[in-house]
Design a protein around this motif. Structure first.
Motif, short mmCIF file in Angstrom:
data_model
loop_
_atom_site.label_atom_id
_atom_site.label_comp_id
_atom_site.label_asym_id
_atom_site.label_seq_id
_atom_site.Cartn_x
_atom_site.Cartn_y
_atom_site.Cartn_z
N ASP A 289 0.73 -1.46 0.43
CA ASP A 289 0.43 -0.32 0.55
C ASP A 289 0.62 1.03 -0.33
O ASP A 289 2.22 1.27 0.58
N PRO B 13 -4.17 1.47 -0.91
CA PRO B 13 -4.60 0.60 -1.26
C PRO B 13 -3.71 -0.30 -2.81
O PRO B 13 -3.75 0.08 -3.19
N GLU C 229 -9.33 5.91 3.59
CA GLU C 229 -8.31 4.61 2.11
C GLU C 229 -9.00 4.97 1.23
O GLU C 229 -10.37 4.87 1.56
#
Length: 195
Positions: A65, A82, A138
């Motif tokens: 990541d 990611p 994220e």
């Protein structure tokens, strides 16, 4: 929230990160999962678009990541891209490495989650090391919004502050996540947990 960017030179960037993050947290809740809000970009204020600038690439984690610092017109935020699906999909779509001439460009975040992470896995000098849960974005899907690599002057750059330095960050996010490693003083007996 004021969306007027008279003092900020990039017309496409608005101030939306802090307002959206603050809106997602339940101050009375204790989180047992690292996930704070799934589909976070759905929570952006109506007048704002989820457009951010890639301010800095930090490092690649053990599971490939990529850690980055993103910014809107007022705040900086720690984020994770990611490897799968974000990096793989980006590199397939644009036929280039995600880090190739992308620092200081504007991206449109299409899908993202808000999460707590382990500080020890993501050491950063910009963020205090002790006492608070680490909140990150994220990013699961993104697209290039503007390819120009725009460097901001030091005067403008110094006005941007990390979300972690907002005045009520500690009251909202401090010690909100109970992960397994933090609870190493408990004993488990089948389905009974003793503290």
């Amino acid at each position: 929230m004021n969306y007027n960017n008279d003092k900020f030179p990039l017309v496409f960037l608005q101030s939306w990160l802090w307002e959206s993050v603050e809106k997602c947290i339940d101050p009375s809740r204790r989180y047992t999962s690292s996930l704070i809000k799934k589909n976070f970009v759905d929570e952006t204020p109506r007048k704002a678009s989820p457009i951010v600038r890639i301010s800095k690439f930090i490092k690649v984690t053990d599971n490939k990541d990529l850690t980055v610092i993103l910014s809107d017109s007022t705040n900086l935020m720690f984020a994770i891209f990611p490897f799968k699906p974000t990096i793989v999909n980006f590199e397939d779509k644009y036929k280039q490495r995600i880090t190739f001439h992308t620092q200081n460009i504007l991206i449109h975040i299409k899908k993202a989650n808000l999460r707590f992470i382990e500080r020890k896995d993501y050491p950063l000098y910009e963020i205090p090391a002790m006492g608070l849960s680490m909140v990150v974005l994220e990013v699961l899907d993104l697209e290039i919004f503007q390819r120009d690599q725009i460097m901001l002057s030091n005067k403008v750059e110094s006005t941007l502050k990390f979300l972690h330095n907002e005045s009520n960050y500690e009251s909202l996010f401090g010690r909100k996540w109970n992960n397994a490693e933090e609870n190493n003083d408990r004993e488990d007996y089948d389905d009974v947990v003793s503290f």
